[in-house]
Design a protein around this motif. Structure first.
Motif, PDB file in Angstrom:
ATOM      1  N   ASN A 511      42.342  41.027   5.600  1.00 15.74           N
ATOM      2  CA  ASN A 511      43.385  40.469   6.455  1.00 15.74           C
ATOM      3  C   ASN A 511      43.945  39.205   5.802  1.00 15.74           C
ATOM      4  OD1 ASN A 511      41.753  38.108   7.387  1.00 15.74           O
ATOM      5  ND2 ASN A 511      40.535  39.723   8.369  1.00 15.74           N
ATOM      6  N   GLY A 512      44.969  38.635   6.418  1.00 16.11           N
ATOM      7  CA  GLY A 512      45.638  37.470   5.844  1.00 16.11           C
ATOM      8  C   GLY A 512      44.757  36.241   5.786  1.00 16.11           C
ATOM      9  N   GLU A 513      43.957  36.053   6.806  1.00 18.40           N
ATOM     10  CA  GLU A 513      43.074  34.882   6.834  1.00 18.40           C
ATOM     11  C   GLU A 513      42.056  34.923   5.694  1.00 18.40           C
ATOM     12  OE1 GLU A 513      41.521  32.840  10.673  1.00 18.40           O
ATOM     13  OE2 GLU A 513      39.923  34.216  10.009  1.00 18.40           O
ATOM     14  N   ARG A 514      41.477  36.103   5.467  1.00 13.24           N
ATOM     15  CA  ARG A 514      40.519  36.283   4.388  1.00 13.24           C
ATOM     16  C   ARG A 514      41.189  36.083   3.024  1.00 13.24           C
ATOM     17  NH1 ARG A 514      35.862  35.319   2.489  1.00 13.24           N
ATOM     18  NH2 ARG A 514      34.878  36.966   1.265  1.00 13.24           N
ATOM     19  N   ALA A 515      42.456  36.498   2.922  1.00  6.74           N
ATOM     20  CA  ALA A 515      43.198  36.323   1.671  1.00  6.74           C
ATOM     21  C   ALA A 515      43.366  34.842   1.349  1.00  6.74           C
ATOM     22  CB  ALA A 515      44.569  37.001   1.773  1.00  6.74           C
ATOM     23  N   ILE A 516      43.656  34.025   2.363  1.00  8.43           N
ATOM     24  CA  ILE A 516      43.808  32.578   2.154  1.00  8.43           C
ATOM     25  C   ILE A 516      42.501  31.970   1.658  1.00  8.43           C
ATOM     26  CG2 ILE A 516      44.249  30.381   3.324  1.00  8.43           C
ATOM     27  CD1 ILE A 516      46.143  31.918   5.205  1.00  8.43           C
ATOM     28  N   GLU A 517      41.400  32.389   2.278  1.00  3.31           N
ATOM     29  CA  GLU A 517      40.087  31.876   1.869  1.00  3.31           C
ATOM     30  C   GLU A 517      39.795  32.234   0.410  1.00  3.31           C
ATOM     31  OE1 GLU A 517      37.230  33.446   4.563  1.00  3.31           O
ATOM     32  OE2 GLU A 517      37.978  32.315   6.293  1.00  3.31           O
ATOM     33  N   MET A 518      40.082  33.454   0.021  1.00  5.07           N
ATOM     34  CA  MET A 518      39.812  33.894  -1.352  1.00  5.07           C
ATOM     35  C   MET A 518      40.662  33.137  -2.357  1.00  5.07           C
ATOM     36  SD  MET A 518      39.242  37.997  -1.026  1.00  5.07           S
ATOM     37  CE  MET A 518      37.745  38.678  -0.296  1.00  5.07           C
ATOM     38  N   PHE A 524      43.460  33.696  -9.095  1.00 10.04           N
ATOM     39  CA  PHE A 524      44.153  34.988  -9.213  1.00 10.04           C
ATOM     40  C   PHE A 524      45.484  34.795  -9.918  1.00 10.04           C
ATOM     41  CE2 PHE A 524      41.438  35.261  -5.431  1.00 10.04           C
ATOM     42  CZ  PHE A 524      40.721  36.416  -5.702  1.00 10.04           C
ATOM     43  N   ASP A 525      45.886  35.865 -10.605  1.00  7.14           N
ATOM     44  CA  ASP A 525      47.178  35.832 -11.305  1.00  7.14           C
ATOM     45  C   ASP A 525      48.319  36.346 -10.422  1.00  7.14           C
ATOM     46  OD1 ASP A 525      46.134  34.955 -13.872  1.00  7.14           O
ATOM     47  OD2 ASP A 525      45.178  36.920 -13.966  1.00  7.14           O
ATOM     48  N   ILE A 526      48.004  37.215  -9.470  1.00  9.41           N
ATOM     49  CA  ILE A 526      49.038  37.785  -8.595  1.00  9.41           C
ATOM     50  C   ILE A 526      48.387  38.303  -7.312  1.00  9.41           C
ATOM     51  CG2 ILE A 526      48.925  40.157  -9.508  1.00  9.41           C
ATOM     52  CD1 ILE A 526      52.108  40.053  -9.371  1.00  9.41           C
ATOM     53  N   ILE A 527      49.182  38.300  -6.230  1.00 13.91           N
ATOM     54  CA  ILE A 527      48.692  38.780  -4.930  1.00 13.91           C
ATOM     55  C   ILE A 527      49.611  39.888  -4.450  1.00 13.91           C
ATOM     56  CG2 ILE A 527      48.189  38.180  -2.533  1.00 13.91           C
ATOM     57  CD1 ILE A 527      47.867  35.262  -3.465  1.00 13.91           C
ATOM     58  N   PRO A 557      52.282  34.258  -7.841  1.00 11.35           N
ATOM     59  CA  PRO A 557      53.261  35.300  -7.470  1.00 11.35           C
ATOM     60  C   PRO A 557      52.698  36.195  -6.359  1.00 11.35           C
ATOM     61  CG  PRO A 557      52.993  35.183  -9.856  1.00 11.35           C
ATOM     62  CD  PRO A 557      51.906  34.344  -9.264  1.00 11.35           C
ATOM     63  N   ILE A 558      53.524  36.463  -5.368  1.00  9.54           N
ATOM     64  CA  ILE A 558      53.123  37.314  -4.239  1.00  9.54           C
ATOM     65  C   ILE A 558      54.153  38.432  -4.092  1.00  9.54           C
ATOM     66  CG2 ILE A 558      52.594  37.448  -1.774  1.00  9.54           C
ATOM     67  CD1 ILE A 558      52.002  34.461  -1.823  1.00  9.54           C
ATOM     68  N   ILE A 559      53.676  39.674  -4.101  1.00  6.63           N
ATOM     69  CA  ILE A 559      54.546  40.833  -3.860  1.00  6.63           C
ATOM     70  C   ILE A 559      54.198  41.414  -2.499  1.00  6.63           C
ATOM     71  CG2 ILE A 559      55.186  43.156  -4.627  1.00  6.63           C
ATOM     72  CD1 ILE A 559      54.528  42.356  -7.463  1.00  6.63           C
ATOM     73  N   ALA A 560      55.202  41.548  -1.656  1.00  5.83           N
ATOM     74  CA  ALA A 560      54.990  42.123  -0.326  1.00  5.83           C
ATOM     75  C   ALA A 560      54.914  43.641  -0.441  1.00  5.83           C
ATOM     76  CB  ALA A 560      56.127  41.733   0.605  1.00  5.83           C
ATOM     77  N   LEU A 561      53.914  44.217   0.190  1.00  3.02           N
ATOM     78  CA  LEU A 561      53.761  45.667   0.271  1.00  3.02           C
ATOM     79  C   LEU A 561      53.782  46.058   1.732  1.00  3.02           C
ATOM     80  CD1 LEU A 561      50.860  46.371  -2.274  1.00  3.02           C
ATOM     81  CD2 LEU A 561      53.281  46.815  -2.600  1.00  3.02           C
ATOM     82  N   THR A 562      54.736  46.861   2.139  1.00  8.20           N
ATOM     83  CA  THR A 562      54.787  47.225   3.554  1.00  8.20           C
ATOM     84  C   THR A 562      55.456  48.570   3.749  1.00  8.20           C
ATOM     85  OG1 THR A 562      55.526  46.534   5.747  1.00  8.20           O
ATOM     86  CG2 THR A 562      56.986  46.058   3.919  1.00  8.20           C
ATOM     87  N   ALA A 563      55.086  49.204   4.854  1.00  6.40           N
ATOM     88  CA  ALA A 563      55.745  50.448   5.249  1.00  6.40           C
ATOM     89  C   ALA A 563      56.738  50.192   6.361  1.00  6.40           C
ATOM     90  CB  ALA A 563      54.697  51.462   5.727  1.00  6.40           C
ATOM     91  N   SER A 564      56.951  48.910   6.711  1.00  4.31           N
ATOM     92  CA  SER A 564      57.879  48.560   7.795  1.00  4.31           C
ATOM     93  C   SER A 564      59.310  48.791   7.351  1.00  4.31           C
ATOM     94  CB  SER A 564      57.681  47.104   8.196  1.00  4.31           C
ATOM     95  OG  SER A 564      58.618  46.737   9.184  1.00  4.31           O
ATOM     96  N   LYS A 594      57.101  45.341 -11.742  1.00  6.14           N
ATOM     97  CA  LYS A 594      57.296  44.090 -11.000  1.00  6.14           C
ATOM     98  C   LYS A 594      56.122  43.140 -11.234  1.00  6.14           C
ATOM     99  CE  LYS A 594      60.541  45.639  -7.530  1.00  6.14           C
ATOM    100  NZ  LYS A 594      61.042  45.439  -6.179  1.00  6.14           N
ATOM    101  N   ILE A 595      54.921  43.680 -11.308  1.00  3.43           N
ATOM    102  CA  ILE A 595      53.751  42.838 -11.587  1.00  3.43           C
ATOM    103  C   ILE A 595      53.905  42.180 -12.952  1.00  3.43           C
ATOM    104  CG2 ILE A 595      51.279  42.882 -12.083  1.00  3.43           C
ATOM    105  CD1 ILE A 595      50.995  45.051  -9.925  1.00  3.43           C
ATOM    106  N   GLN A 596      54.260  42.976 -13.960  1.00  6.21           N
ATOM    107  CA  GLN A 596      54.415  42.456 -15.319  1.00  6.21           C
ATOM    108  C   GLN A 596      55.488  41.362 -15.373  1.00  6.21           C
ATOM    109  OE1 GLN A 596      55.216  46.165 -17.323  1.00  6.21           O
ATOM    110  NE2 GLN A 596      53.132  46.297 -18.143  1.00  6.21           N
TER     111      GLN A 596
END
Length: 603
Positions: A511-518, A524-527, A557-564, A594-596
């Motif tokens: 979840n998002g909260e756990r991501a912030i903690e990590m 990390f190079d990318i999220i 760098p943060i890439i949004a992944l969603t099915a919305s 996009k990651i590259q």
């Protein structure tokens, strides 16, 4: 006018209708009761003058009485108050001027009352223009008479008549009663009109409140519809992401020929389902007016080859002859427009042509109609030898969720949104679709579109060109430290398997909260951030990461992944501080690129 009124009607209520305004009803009532009062008063005058042995004056007054009776009868039979008012004013003017210049040869209180009655009556009954006319017609001669009489210059050969006191008293009383009645009557009508206006204003205010409630309800309904579609698209796209993603992974694993055939069917079916979902979402987006057209440089031949390349395989599967003709004058032109929407239009038209053509040909023709150097007018045409369309159905095929017939829908499938989307996209650009079709012989869809021409010279395409990455080399991807914030276990498994193909072992946050903690305790190079997660969603998680004190962590760098599929999803992604956006189901190559690019930019 009430047409049920008979000649022998004497009731005022029968000549009043709901169609009449309050003012018109007041005018009719004034004439009705005023004529009654005038008839009574003049009758008394006739008797009094006759008893005073003034037979000529009595005869004249009797004619006046008969006129009042005739007008009263006319009013109760046909309430044309305007005509009756003019007749009464003409009669009053003649009586007034005759009394002043001939009969009495003086201006007395009765004359003043008659002039006052004419002024009040003409303004109330006929309005300002007629009121001024009749007022001046009586005032000017009376004033002229007073001037002449003052200098003793008014002399005629007729001896003035004398009226006894009783006649004067009756006339004065009758005139005062009429003046008071007129003022009282129209004052009552004025108060009633004001009350009605206030009631109307209150009613209009209530209607406005109701309208605001309806508008608010409609907006909430539209928002609920949008959110429902977003949720449904998320729920449908999430398993689709797993199906298409797993299919891509299996295809990358060098399957046996029989396995590849099965995977092709799986991929085709999943992409078909995805296309149906995208059609519904695209149409909803267009109907909501959320489409913004881009102005991007591109080459029409390249776009057409990309669109037709995939569809050619579809045509060949049905053993159709698929021909593409592109005007050679467009080969080296770089135009400015929206290639995404143009692709959508062309793709839908060609897909329809292939779908509804059991055998025969499909032709795609792109022709330069007009070249004005800085602007080109291009005609796009898609023609087939398919089932054709009945003339009666041509008007309905562009309606949403509509096909020519139920049997067509059952036989060929689809949502019936393809042509509706095409039509809406063209209309938003002020363009029109031309359709020619013959049942059983085929159809042709065509439209013209203007493009500004870029001054840049298009580079010549090189054969066997391989895409060159401007980012980190693929070999170095195994060194990337990737954090994936994703709550769906199927998607987590898919992402792990996909990244293992690139030599990456990602870290997973549920979840998002756990991501912030990590991010706080790791490097990390990318999220890759899913947007809809429990505890804390992707938007808020990205916002919190951007607030971190360590600039290196804050700028990951943060890439949004969603099915919305909400209309404002991209805007919300960038507003929350994320760098890019990939919609599920995504293409592995697109995600890798996009990651590259992002990692190379930051490094």
């Amino acid at each position: 006018m009430n047409r049920d009124v008979g000649f022998f009607n004497f009731s005022v209520n029968k000549i009043l209708t709901r169609e009449q305004t309050i003012l018109d009803q007041a005018r009719i009532r004034l004439l009705y009761y005023g004529l009654w009062l005038a008839i009574i008063a003049v009758s008394a005058l006739v008797v009094n003058i006759y008893l005073d042995h003034q037979y000529l004056l009595a005869f004249t007054t009797l004619i006046l009485l008969v006129s009042f009776i005739i007008l009263f009868k006319y009013l109760t039979f046909r309430p044309r108050w305007g005509i009756i008012s003019h007749i009464l004013l003409v009669m009053a003017t003649m009586v007034n001027l005759t009394n002043v210049f001939i009969t009495l040869q003086t201006v007395d209180i009765i004359t003043a009352q008659i002039v006052l009655l004419i002024i009040i009556f003409s303004f109330y009954m006929l309005g300002q223009a007629s009121g001024m006319f009749y007022s001046l017609m009586n005032l000017i001669p009376v004033l002229l008479f007073l001037i002449l009489e003052y200098d003793n210059n008014y002399v005629i050969g007729i001896k003035p008549m004398t009226i006894d006191e009783s006649t004067i008293i009756i006339a004065v009383c009758a005139n005062f009663i009429l003046i008071i009645f007129m003022h009282s009557h129209f004052y009552t009508a004025f108060i009633k009109s004001m009350k009605q206006l206030r009631a109307t204003a209150e009613e209009r205010g209530n209607l406005n409140v109701e309208l605001e409630k309806v508008i608010e309800k409609a907006e909430k309904s539209a928002q609920a519809k949008s959110e429902f579609l977003s949720i449904m698209s998320h729920e449908i796209r999430t398993p689709l992401n797993a199906v298409i993603g797993m299919g891509n992974l299996l295809m990358m694993g060098n399957p046996r020929p029989d396995q590849r055939d099965n995977l092709d069917i799986l991929k085709f079916s999943a992409n078909n389902l995805l296309a149906l979902v995208n059609d519904v979402l695209d149409f909803n987006k267009i109907e909501a007016g959320k489409v913004v057209f881009e102005n991007i440089k591109f080459k029409i031949p390249d776009l057409m080859q990309n669109v037709c390349g995939g569809l050619r395989l579809k045509a060949e599967e049905k053993e159709l002859e698929f021909r593409v003709s592109i005007d050679s004058s467009l080969k080296n032109k770089v135009v400015i427009g929206d290639p995404t929407r143009l692709t959508q239009i062309i793709f839908n038209l060609i897909s329809n042509a292939i779908k509804f053509t059991p055998s025969g040909n499909v032709w795609v023709n792109v022709k330069c109609v007009e070249d004005r150097h800085n602007i080109v007018n291009v005609n796009f045409s898609v023609k087939d030898t398919g089932i054709g369309i009945e003339k009666e159905s041509l008007a309905t095929i562009f309606e949403p969720f509509t096909q020519e017939s139920i049997s067509t829908t059952r036989q060929y499938g689809g949502t019936g949104l393809g042509l509706a989307i095409v039509k809406r996209l063209l209309e938003l650009q002020g363009l029109h679709m031309e359709v020619q079709s013959t049942l059983g012989e085929g159809s042709e869809f065509s439209f013209d579109m203007e493009f500004p021409v870029s001054t840049e010279v298009a580079p010549a395409p090189e054969e066997n060109d391989q895409p060159v990455s401007v980012a980190t080399p693929i070999d170095s991807m195994s060194q990337l430290r990737v954090l994936i914030a994703e709550d769906n276990m199927v998607n987590v498994m898919l992402m792990k398997k996909l990244f293992s193909k690139w030599g990456i072992t990602p870290t997973i946050a549920e979840n998002g909260e756990r991501a912030i903690e990590m991010v706080q305790y790791g490097n990390f190079d990318i999220i890759l951030m899913d947007l809809q997660m429990p505890v804390l969603n992707g938007f808020d998680a990205a916002t919190e990461i951007r607030k971190m004190r360590d600039p290196r962590k804050a700028n990951i760098p943060i890439i949004a992944l969603t099915a919305s599929a909400l209309f404002d999803i991209k805007e919300r992604v960038f507003n929350s501080g994320m760098n890019d956006y990939v919609s599920k189901p995504f293409k592995p190559d697109e995600l890798k690129e996009k990651i590259q690019n992002l990692v190379a930019t930051i490094s």
